[in-house]
Design an enzyme around this catalytic site. Structure first.
Site, PDB file in Angstrom:
ATOM      1  N   PRO A  37      33.081-131.816 -38.171  1.00  0.00           N
ATOM      2  CG  PRO A  37      34.102-129.629 -37.630  1.00  0.00           C
ATOM      3  CD  PRO A  37      33.793-131.096 -37.248  1.00  0.00           C
ATOM      4  CD1 TRP A  38      32.194-129.720 -44.580  1.00  0.00           C
ATOM      5  CD2 TRP A  38      34.278-129.964 -45.444  1.00  0.00           C
ATOM      6  NE1 TRP A  38      32.441-128.528 -45.231  1.00  0.00           N
ATOM      7  CE2 TRP A  38      33.589-128.661 -45.689  1.00  0.00           C
ATOM      8  CE3 TRP A  38      35.613-130.147 -46.234  1.00  0.00           C
ATOM      9  CZ2 TRP A  38      34.308-127.598 -46.560  1.00  0.00           C
ATOM     10  CZ3 TRP A  38      36.039-129.407 -46.833  1.00  0.00           C
ATOM     11  CH2 TRP A  38      35.574-128.224 -47.066  1.00  0.00           C
ATOM     12  CB  CYS A  39      37.841-129.021 -43.319  1.00  0.00           C
ATOM     13  SG  CYS A  39      39.373-128.596 -43.470  1.00  0.00           S
ATOM     14  N   PRO A  40      39.343-131.922 -42.186  1.00  0.00           N
ATOM     15  CG  PRO A  40      41.237-133.113 -43.460  1.00  0.00           C
ATOM     16  CD  PRO A  40      39.751-132.507 -43.768  1.00  0.00           C
ATOM     17  NE  ARG A  43      37.991-134.558 -38.859  1.00  0.00           N
ATOM     18  CZ  ARG A  43      37.792-134.781 -40.097  1.00  0.00           C
ATOM     19  NH1 ARG A  43      36.782-134.266 -40.910  1.00  0.00           N
ATOM     20  NH2 ARG A  43      38.847-135.383 -40.893  1.00  0.00           N
TER      21      ARG A  43
END
Length: 124
Positions: A37-40, A43
């Site tokens: 996923p692009w969002c930390p 993640r």
């Protein structure tokens, strides 16, 4: 238990039975370059989500992906507009009471990373 989203989210929520609870994990879409996923924050939250929902047959969850970063950042994103989602991750708790009313509760953003808040929210 992770359930597949077989129809639209609106239809899925409309079909929540009386005295039943469905969780919806609103997540950042997977970046094809990193396979993550692009969002930390998403993640970081996924292990907590997966551990709780994969280990329980009583808790049902569907994963919904809100789009890539540019899609999510637009104010017209369908999840912002239709479901009032303001951040990812968000864990939605949808419960239909005995009278047939759908009650909505949300655990938003960094609160999803707080193990105490998360456990209390999903009632474990």
């Amino acid at each position: 238990m992770l359930l597949p989203l077989k129809e639209s989210l609106e239809s899925t929520l409309a079909n929540v039975a009386k005295n039943e609870t469905l969780f919806v994990a609103y997540l950042a879409s997977v970046d094809p370059r990193t396979k993550q996923p692009w969002c930390p924050t998403v993640r970081a939250a996924l292990p907590l989500f997966n551990n709780a929902f994969n280990s329980s047959k009583k808790l049902n969850v569907v994963h919904v992906y809100v789009g890539n970063m540019p899609q999510w950042k637009t104010p017209h994103n369908e999840f912002r507009v239709k479901f009032g989602i303001s951040a990812v991750p968000t864990l939605g708790k949808y419960t239909r009471d005995a009278q047939g009313n759908l009650k909505t509760s949300l655990l938003v953003d960094y609160d999803c990373l707080d193990a105490n808040k998360f456990s209390k929210f999903i009632d474990i």
